[in-house]
Design an enzyme around this catalytic site. Structure first.
Site, PDB file in Angstrom:
ATOM      1  N   ASP A 256      -1.924  24.491 -33.493  1.00 39.57           N
ATOM      2  CA  ASP A 256      -2.580  25.423 -34.422  1.00 39.57           C
ATOM      3  C   ASP A 256      -3.758  26.051 -33.674  1.00 39.57           C
ATOM      4  O   ASP A 256      -4.417  25.374 -32.883  1.00 39.57           O
ATOM      5  CB  ASP A 256      -3.076  24.648 -35.652  1.00 39.57           C
ATOM      6  CG  ASP A 256      -3.358  25.537 -36.845  1.00 39.57           C
ATOM      7  OD1 ASP A 256      -2.714  25.348 -37.895  1.00 39.57           O
ATOM      8  OD2 ASP A 256      -4.252  26.427 -36.740  1.00 39.57           O
TER       9      ASP A 256
ATOM     10  N   TYR B  75       4.381  42.425 -43.365  1.00 47.15           N
ATOM     11  CA  TYR B  75       4.543  40.957 -43.381  1.00 47.15           C
ATOM     12  C   TYR B  75       5.978  40.587 -43.713  1.00 47.15           C
ATOM     13  O   TYR B  75       6.605  39.763 -43.043  1.00 47.15           O
ATOM     14  CB  TYR B  75       3.571  40.375 -44.419  1.00 47.15           C
ATOM     15  CG  TYR B  75       3.789  38.910 -44.760  1.00 47.15           C
ATOM     16  CD1 TYR B  75       3.308  37.903 -43.932  1.00 47.15           C
ATOM     17  CD2 TYR B  75       4.459  38.534 -45.938  1.00 47.15           C
ATOM     18  CE1 TYR B  75       3.497  36.562 -44.254  1.00 47.15           C
ATOM     19  CE2 TYR B  75       4.645  37.208 -46.262  1.00 47.15           C
ATOM     20  CZ  TYR B  75       4.161  36.223 -45.425  1.00 47.15           C
ATOM     21  OH  TYR B  75       4.350  34.894 -45.748  1.00 47.15           O
TER      22      TYR B  75
ATOM     23  N   ASP C 239       2.295  46.148 -55.503  1.00 47.52           N
ATOM     24  CA  ASP C 239       2.500  44.741 -55.853  1.00 47.52           C
ATOM     25  C   ASP C 239       3.813  44.558 -56.619  1.00 47.52           C
ATOM     26  O   ASP C 239       4.143  45.350 -57.503  1.00 47.52           O
ATOM     27  CB  ASP C 239       1.325  44.228 -56.705  1.00 47.52           C
ATOM     28  CG  ASP C 239       0.583  43.127 -55.985  1.00 47.52           C
ATOM     29  OD1 ASP C 239       1.163  42.530 -55.055  1.00 47.52           O
ATOM     30  OD2 ASP C 239      -0.575  42.866 -56.360  1.00 47.52           O
TER      31      ASP C 239
ATOM     32  N   ARG D  88       5.958  35.502 -61.349  1.00 46.95           N
ATOM     33  CA  ARG D  88       6.203  34.879 -60.049  1.00 46.95           C
ATOM     34  C   ARG D  88       6.830  33.502 -60.245  1.00 46.95           C
ATOM     35  O   ARG D  88       6.734  32.901 -61.317  1.00 46.95           O
ATOM     36  CB  ARG D  88       4.879  34.673 -59.310  1.00 46.95           C
ATOM     37  CG  ARG D  88       4.177  35.932 -58.893  1.00 46.95           C
ATOM     38  CD  ARG D  88       4.773  36.489 -57.621  1.00 46.95           C
ATOM     39  NE  ARG D  88       4.019  37.632 -57.146  1.00 46.95           N
ATOM     40  CZ  ARG D  88       4.141  38.869 -57.605  1.00 46.95           C
ATOM     41  NH1 ARG D  88       4.994  39.130 -58.574  1.00 46.95           N
ATOM     42  NH2 ARG D  88       3.416  39.856 -57.120  1.00 46.95           N
TER      43      ARG D  88
ATOM     44  N   PHE E 244      -2.600  24.790 -44.928  1.00 42.23           N
ATOM     45  CA  PHE E 244      -2.293  24.236 -46.258  1.00 42.23           C
ATOM     46  C   PHE E 244      -0.936  23.520 -46.289  1.00 42.23           C
ATOM     47  O   PHE E 244      -0.863  22.292 -46.444  1.00 42.23           O
ATOM     48  CB  PHE E 244      -2.381  25.397 -47.266  1.00 42.23           C
ATOM     49  CG  PHE E 244      -1.651  25.234 -48.564  1.00 42.23           C
ATOM     50  CD1 PHE E 244      -1.733  24.061 -49.297  1.00 42.23           C
ATOM     51  CD2 PHE E 244      -0.887  26.296 -49.077  1.00 42.23           C
ATOM     52  CE1 PHE E 244      -1.053  23.930 -50.510  1.00 42.23           C
ATOM     53  CE2 PHE E 244      -0.218  26.181 -50.284  1.00 42.23           C
ATOM     54  CZ  PHE E 244      -0.291  24.991 -50.991  1.00 42.23           C
TER      55      PHE E 244
ATOM     56  N   VAL F  49      -3.431  30.097 -57.786  1.00 42.72           N
ATOM     57  CA  VAL F  49      -3.737  28.814 -58.448  1.00 42.72           C
ATOM     58  C   VAL F  49      -5.096  28.305 -57.971  1.00 42.72           C
ATOM     59  O   VAL F  49      -5.941  27.875 -58.769  1.00 42.72           O
ATOM     60  CB  VAL F  49      -2.630  27.767 -58.172  1.00 42.72           C
ATOM     61  CG1 VAL F  49      -3.088  26.368 -58.574  1.00 42.72           C
ATOM     62  CG2 VAL F  49      -1.350  28.139 -58.925  1.00 42.72           C
TER      63      VAL F  49
HETATM   64  N1  LIG Z   1       1.400  29.918 -49.357  1.00 41.29           N
HETATM   65  C1  LIG Z   1       2.499  30.500 -49.830  1.00 41.29           C
HETATM   66  O1  LIG Z   1       2.640  30.721 -51.029  1.00 41.29           O
HETATM   67  C2  LIG Z   1       3.621  30.886 -48.886  1.00 41.29           C
HETATM   68  C3  LIG Z   1       4.741  31.520 -49.427  1.00 41.29           C
HETATM   69  C4  LIG Z   1       5.786  31.888 -48.582  1.00 41.29           C
HETATM   70  C5  LIG Z   1       5.700  31.592 -47.233  1.00 41.29           C
HETATM   71  N2  LIG Z   1       4.576  30.993 -46.733  1.00 41.29           N
HETATM   72  C6  LIG Z   1       4.538  30.715 -45.285  1.00 41.29           C
HETATM   73  O2  LIG Z   1       4.199  29.357 -45.100  1.00 41.29           O
HETATM   74  C7  LIG Z   1       3.521  29.196 -43.848  1.00 41.29           C
HETATM   75  C8  LIG Z   1       2.227  28.415 -44.042  1.00 41.29           C
HETATM   76  O3  LIG Z   1       1.389  29.142 -44.924  1.00 41.29           O
HETATM   77  P1  LIG Z   1       0.087  28.505 -45.599  1.00 41.29           P
HETATM   78  O4  LIG Z   1       0.003  29.057 -46.968  1.00 41.29           O
HETATM   79  O5  LIG Z   1       0.054  27.039 -45.391  1.00 41.29           O
HETATM   80  O6  LIG Z   1      -1.065  29.236 -44.760  1.00 41.29           O
HETATM   81  P2  LIG Z   1      -2.269  28.661 -43.876  1.00 41.29           P
HETATM   82  O7  LIG Z   1      -3.073  29.849 -43.454  1.00 41.29           O
HETATM   83  O8  LIG Z   1      -2.969  27.558 -44.577  1.00 41.29           O
HETATM   84  O9  LIG Z   1      -1.502  28.052 -42.613  1.00 41.29           O
HETATM   85  C9  LIG Z   1      -1.174  28.809 -41.485  1.00 41.29           C
HETATM   86  C10 LIG Z   1      -1.662  28.053 -40.256  1.00 41.29           C
HETATM   87  O10 LIG Z   1      -1.248  28.769 -39.094  1.00 41.29           O
HETATM   88  C11 LIG Z   1      -2.331  28.779 -38.173  1.00 41.29           C
HETATM   89  N3  LIG Z   1      -2.153  29.966 -37.331  1.00 41.29           N
HETATM   90  C12 LIG Z   1      -2.269  31.265 -37.693  1.00 41.29           C
HETATM   91  N4  LIG Z   1      -2.044  32.060 -36.639  1.00 41.29           N
HETATM   92  C13 LIG Z   1      -1.751  31.249 -35.590  1.00 41.29           C
HETATM   93  C14 LIG Z   1      -1.443  31.492 -34.230  1.00 41.29           C
HETATM   94  N5  LIG Z   1      -1.379  32.746 -33.737  1.00 41.29           N
HETATM   95  N6  LIG Z   1      -1.200  30.435 -33.416  1.00 41.29           N
HETATM   96  C15 LIG Z   1      -1.281  29.165 -33.887  1.00 41.29           C
HETATM   97  N7  LIG Z   1      -1.590  28.883 -35.182  1.00 41.29           N
HETATM   98  C16 LIG Z   1      -1.822  29.912 -36.013  1.00 41.29           C
HETATM   99  C17 LIG Z   1      -3.577  28.839 -39.033  1.00 41.29           C
HETATM  100  O11 LIG Z   1      -4.746  28.385 -38.361  1.00 41.29           O
HETATM  101  C18 LIG Z   1      -3.184  27.924 -40.192  1.00 41.29           C
HETATM  102  O12 LIG Z   1      -3.546  26.586 -39.933  1.00 41.29           O
HETATM  103  C19 LIG Z   1       3.356  30.608 -43.300  1.00 41.29           C
HETATM  104  O13 LIG Z   1       4.394  30.878 -42.384  1.00 41.29           O
HETATM  105  C20 LIG Z   1       3.492  31.492 -44.509  1.00 41.29           C
HETATM  106  O14 LIG Z   1       3.932  32.801 -44.176  1.00 41.29           O
HETATM  107  C21 LIG Z   1       3.542  30.637 -47.517  1.00 41.29           C
END
Ligand SMILES: NC(=O)c1ccc[n+]([C@@H]2O[C@H](COP(=O)([O-])OP(=O)(O)OC[C@H]3O[C@@H](n4cnc5c(N)ncnc54)[C@H](O)[C@@H]3O)[C@@H](O)[C@H]2O)c1
Length: 309
Positions: free
Chosen positions: A31, A141, A271, A212, A11, A185
């Site tokens: 990825d 996490y 939570d 949030r 994402f 969302v």
């Molecule tokens: N979405 C949120 O609200 C949010 C909030 C805080 C932090 N984050 C952080 O943002 C980053 C992206 O999150 P996102 O929401 O886009 O999630 P997402 O799941 O869409 O993206 C994560 C990507 O990492 C890839 N992935 C997972 N494990 C892997 C591995 N071992 N090797 C290679 N690729 C791997 C997945 O295939 C995916 O494409 C993450 O680090 C997440 O912790 C997200």
């Protein structure tokens, strides 16, 4: 610059990779497609399907000599980390260390790491929190994300590697998939598309649901652009605004121009009740400020959701 974006089929990082390409950089996406999809990959980025834990990445980094690694790939589910803390640490901590070690051995000039302000601070008495608030990580996490930040500090101090951590609030926007808390969302928009009323989880003392900080994905992208040139250490990336789940649901309905019933349910154990991030440090040192309020970000997200069908 030549930039490796991990998690770029997911994402948030797919938007970051696109923005780096648009800014004229050379982008390679790494990825393992565990949750990301090829459809998200920006045209123009080279794609390598690999796992961040793979020790063979050292060879890749030796051959490619990236200037910057932007590390978004992660196990992103808090409940999954509770069920299997070992797997969470393998991906989120050992994967990170693998990249830091290989990068510093092969000419890396900057490392951008994505952490979670929503997770590492834990429950807040008086939001919004600045980076000075002592973290109280309440899940494996969150513990791994915070430990990752310390590893960045270690590599900065001992290898002279410039490092930036972006602590996102709750991110929303196009390409988010409707599962998990981070996807509320996307879940609400799915409810409006299908006519299935959502359940709003709430604590007894928070009748409008949990509060949030919702930050739009394009604003996170802007922070990642700024972090290419500036910053050292950790930065909150959020709006500072607390929005309850009920308020969010009402704002999503307004953005969509649709109405639907809802019901309430009891919150999951552990939570967080209240969370919001003070991003003054990012404003001062990265020149970053959120450009979208919730209504504007939700309107763009709904337009995308409608177009997707
Ligand atoms: N979405 C949120 O609200 C949010 C909030 C805080 C932090 N984050 C952080 O943002 C980053 C992206 O999150 P996102 O929401 O886009 O999630 P997402 O799941 O869409 O993206 C994560 C990507 O990492 C890839 N992935 C997972 N494990 C892997 C591995 N071992 N090797 C290679 N690729 C791997 C997945 O295939 C995916 O494409 C993450 O680090 C997440 O912790 C997200």
């Amino acid at each position: 610059m030549k930039i490796l974006v991990t998690g770029g089929a997911g994402f948030i990082a797919s938007h970051v990779a696109q923005a780096y390409l648009d800014a004229g950089h050379q982008v390679v996406v790494l990825d393992n497609l565990s949750s990301g999809t090829r459809d998200n990959l920006p045209p123009g980025a080279r794609f390598i399907q690999a796992d961040v834990r793979d020790p063979g990445l050292a060879e890749l980094l030796a051959a490619e000599r990236f200037a910057v690694i932007n590390h978004h790939a992660a196990q992103i589910s808090v409940p999954a980390s509770v069920q299997d803390p070992r797997f969470d640490a393998e991906v989120n901590l050992l994967g990170l260390i693998n990249l830091l070690q290989a990068g510093t051995a092969h000419g890396l000039e900057r490392f951008i790491f994505i952490s979670s302000g929503g997770a590492i601070y834990g429950d807040m008495d008086d939001p919004p929190a600045s980076e000075d608030l002592a973290p109280r990580p309440a899940s494996p996490y969150a513990v791994a994300k915070l430990a990752g930040e310390y590893y960045l500090d270690y590599f900065a101090q001992n290898f002279g590697l410039p490092t930036v951590t972006l602590r996102y609030a709750n991110v929303y926007g196009p390409r988010q998939v409707p599962h998990g808390e981070a996807g509320v969302v996307a879940i609400f928009m799915d409810c409006l598309m299908t006519g299935r009323p959502p359940v709003i989880y709430r604590h007894a003392e928070m009748p409008r649901g949990m509060a949030r900080d919702y930050v739009y994905v394009a604003d996170c992208v802007a922070a990642n652009l700024a972090a290419l040139e500036a910053g050292q250490g950790a930065y909150n990336i959020g709006t500072g605004v607390e929005t309850t789940t009920l308020e969010l649901w009402q704002t999503v309905q307004r953005a969509a121009g649709r109405e639907l019933d809802h019901s309430f349910g009891p919150v999951r154990a552990g939570d967080i009740k209240r969370s919001a991030l003070d991003a003054s440090r990012a404003a001062r040192e990265l020149g970053w400020r959120p450009a979208h309020d919730l209504a504007a970000g939700l309107a763009e997200t709904w337009a995308w959701r409608l177009a997707r069908g």
